[in-house]
Design an enzyme around this catalytic site. Structure first.
Site, PDB file in Angstrom:
ATOM      1  N   ARG A 119      -2.740   6.012   2.862  1.00 21.53           N
ATOM      2  CA  ARG A 119      -3.965   6.642   2.338  1.00 21.53           C
ATOM      3  C   ARG A 119      -5.043   5.612   2.007  1.00 21.53           C
ATOM      4  O   ARG A 119      -5.852   5.804   1.096  1.00 21.53           O
ATOM      5  CB  ARG A 119      -3.672   7.502   1.097  1.00 21.53           C
ATOM      6  N   ASP A 131      -3.881  14.281   9.713  1.00 21.37           N
ATOM      7  CA  ASP A 131      -3.013  14.949   8.740  1.00 21.37           C
ATOM      8  C   ASP A 131      -1.750  15.378   9.472  1.00 21.37           C
ATOM      9  O   ASP A 131      -1.791  15.669  10.673  1.00 21.37           O
ATOM     10  CB  ASP A 131      -3.703  16.165   8.130  1.00 21.37           C
ATOM     11  N   ARG A 190      -9.961   9.285  -0.412  1.00 23.32           N
ATOM     12  CA  ARG A 190     -10.867   9.610  -1.515  1.00 23.32           C
ATOM     13  C   ARG A 190     -11.127   8.471  -2.485  1.00 23.32           C
ATOM     14  O   ARG A 190     -12.023   8.557  -3.324  1.00 23.32           O
ATOM     15  CB  ARG A 190     -10.324  10.823  -2.275  1.00 23.32           C
ATOM     16  N   TYR A 210       6.992  22.826   5.000  1.00 24.82           N
ATOM     17  CA  TYR A 210       5.723  23.529   4.888  1.00 24.82           C
ATOM     18  C   TYR A 210       5.776  24.873   5.624  1.00 24.82           C
ATOM     19  O   TYR A 210       5.292  25.897   5.125  1.00 24.82           O
ATOM     20  CB  TYR A 210       4.585  22.688   5.462  1.00 24.82           C
ATOM     21  N   ARG A 216     -17.387  12.607   4.474  1.00 20.56           N
ATOM     22  CA  ARG A 216     -16.599  13.833   4.528  1.00 20.56           C
ATOM     23  C   ARG A 216     -17.275  15.002   3.812  1.00 20.56           C
ATOM     24  O   ARG A 216     -16.801  16.143   3.896  1.00 20.56           O
ATOM     25  CB  ARG A 216     -15.238  13.602   3.853  1.00 20.56           C
TER      26      ARG A 216
END
Length: 355
Positions: free
Chosen positions: A38, A87, A42, A162, A51
């Protein structure tokens, strides 16, 4: 031929002698290479700016945007490798699974897989399904030069979690109920996901990725016996499928201290270690013939610089006897991390380990 002009199955010449790839191959390095899971995200103001207003999945399908985001931490931190911005659910979306990434929640699946009939949602992935990936990696390798690009995918167990749960879970009760209660359906689900995952990694390697990482983010929820019986075969299938390309294969999960040996057994060249197990102990559990990646606790970066350096020395000291070591955090960069702390950490590791 791959996108960088090298024959498929051979390392791109520009990146072959990089510190990162040398460490993955357990060869002598000029310094311990560093990259962060990562690292493009962010924590970077420039990431938040580009973004802004663009949904996550859409941002993964815009080659120019993917290129810019992937390059941002390389420019800012001087890391030894870039990781492709995407992702783990992108290949599922690409084959038509009705899912979305909801802010503050994560991937949410409209029709969870609970029966054999539900497997029909999972068709084969073709390169045409993810042509934007091929385009983006071509743009990236042209810009990165001697800096390797890591491709990645979600491991079959994590993707299955998921798909069966319908979204993030802390207990995985539906996934485990299928695994224990209908082992044949579970095995068929993971086998199909292994094929999709392998196809997604092949696209990235053939486009020019120098290494790949398989994220089994939630495998730590499993007991070793369950992992060996119900997960290891599918993960091994993925690693075997890309073995002939000759690129390093990294395997990472969270809370997987009890599974480290099995995760190496699945076929990885490099085993990622979270912050819970010291690297010297991790090496004992994994056994010889593998490099290790890790494993500074991401929260350490919120402490003063002296504390960051002290904890970093602990990691480096524990790694001193390893056959190969890639420095990383024990999980992803947290969104509120000061980017300057990451830049200083890279500088410190490079200086401390210079040969």
């Amino acid at each position: 031929m791959s996108a960088n002009g090298s024959p498929t199955g051979q390392q791109p010449t520009a990146t072959y002698d990089s510190a990162f790839l040398k460490a993955c191959r357990r060869e002598p390095v000029p310094h311990t290479p560093v990259w962060f899971m990562r690292q493009a995200g962010r924590s970077l103001p420039e990431y938040r700016k580009v973004r802004e207003g663009i949904p996550m999945l859409e941002s993964c399908m815009r080659p120019e945007l993917v290129t810019e985001i992937t390059l941002q931490p390389v420019r800012r931190h001087n890391v030894d490798a870039a990781i492709y911005f995407s992702d783990i659910v992108v290949p599922l979306k690409a084959i038509g699974v009705d899912l979305d990434i909801k802010p503050g929640v994560g991937p949410v699946v409209e029709r969870p897989i609970r029966t054999r009939a539900d497997l029909a949602q999972l068709r084969d992935l073709t390169p045409e399904d993810v042509s934007y990936v091929t385009e983006a990696i071509g743009l990236l390798t042209a810009e990165l030069g001697e800096t390797p690009l890591i491709g990645f995918a979600g491991a079959p167990f994590t993707l299955a979690s998921y798909l069966v749960e319908g979204g993030p879970s802390r207990t995985y009760e539906n996934a485990k109920a299928m695994m224990y209660g209908d082992p044949e359906l579970w095995a068929d689900l993971l086998d199909r996901l292994a094929d999709i995952t392998a196809a997604f990694l092949k696209v990235q390697i053939e486009a020019g990725a120098s290494a790949v990482q398989l994220f089994d983010s939630w495998a730590g929820a499993l007991a070793p016996a369950d992992y060996r019986r119900s997960v290891l075969p599918a993960s091994s299938k993925v690693f075997r499928a890309v073995e002939a390309y000759g690129v390093p294969r990294i395997h990472f999960g969270v809370g997987t201290g009890e599974l480290l040996g099995l995760m190496g057994e699945a076929g990885a060249d490099v085993v990622g270690v979270d912050w819970r197990v010291p690297l010297d102990e991790a090496a004992r559990r994994v056994g010889p013939g593998k490099a290790l990646q890790g494993n500074l606790d991401p929260t350490v970066l919120f402490a003063p610089q002296e504390a960051v350096e002290a904890k970093t020395r602990e990691v480096l000291d524990a790694a001193a006897g390893l056959e190969g070591h890639v420095f990383n955090l024990g999980h992803g960069v947290m969104p509120s991390t000061d980017p300057d702390a990451l830049t200083r950490l890279v500088e410190y590791v490079h200086a401390r380990t210079a040969r």
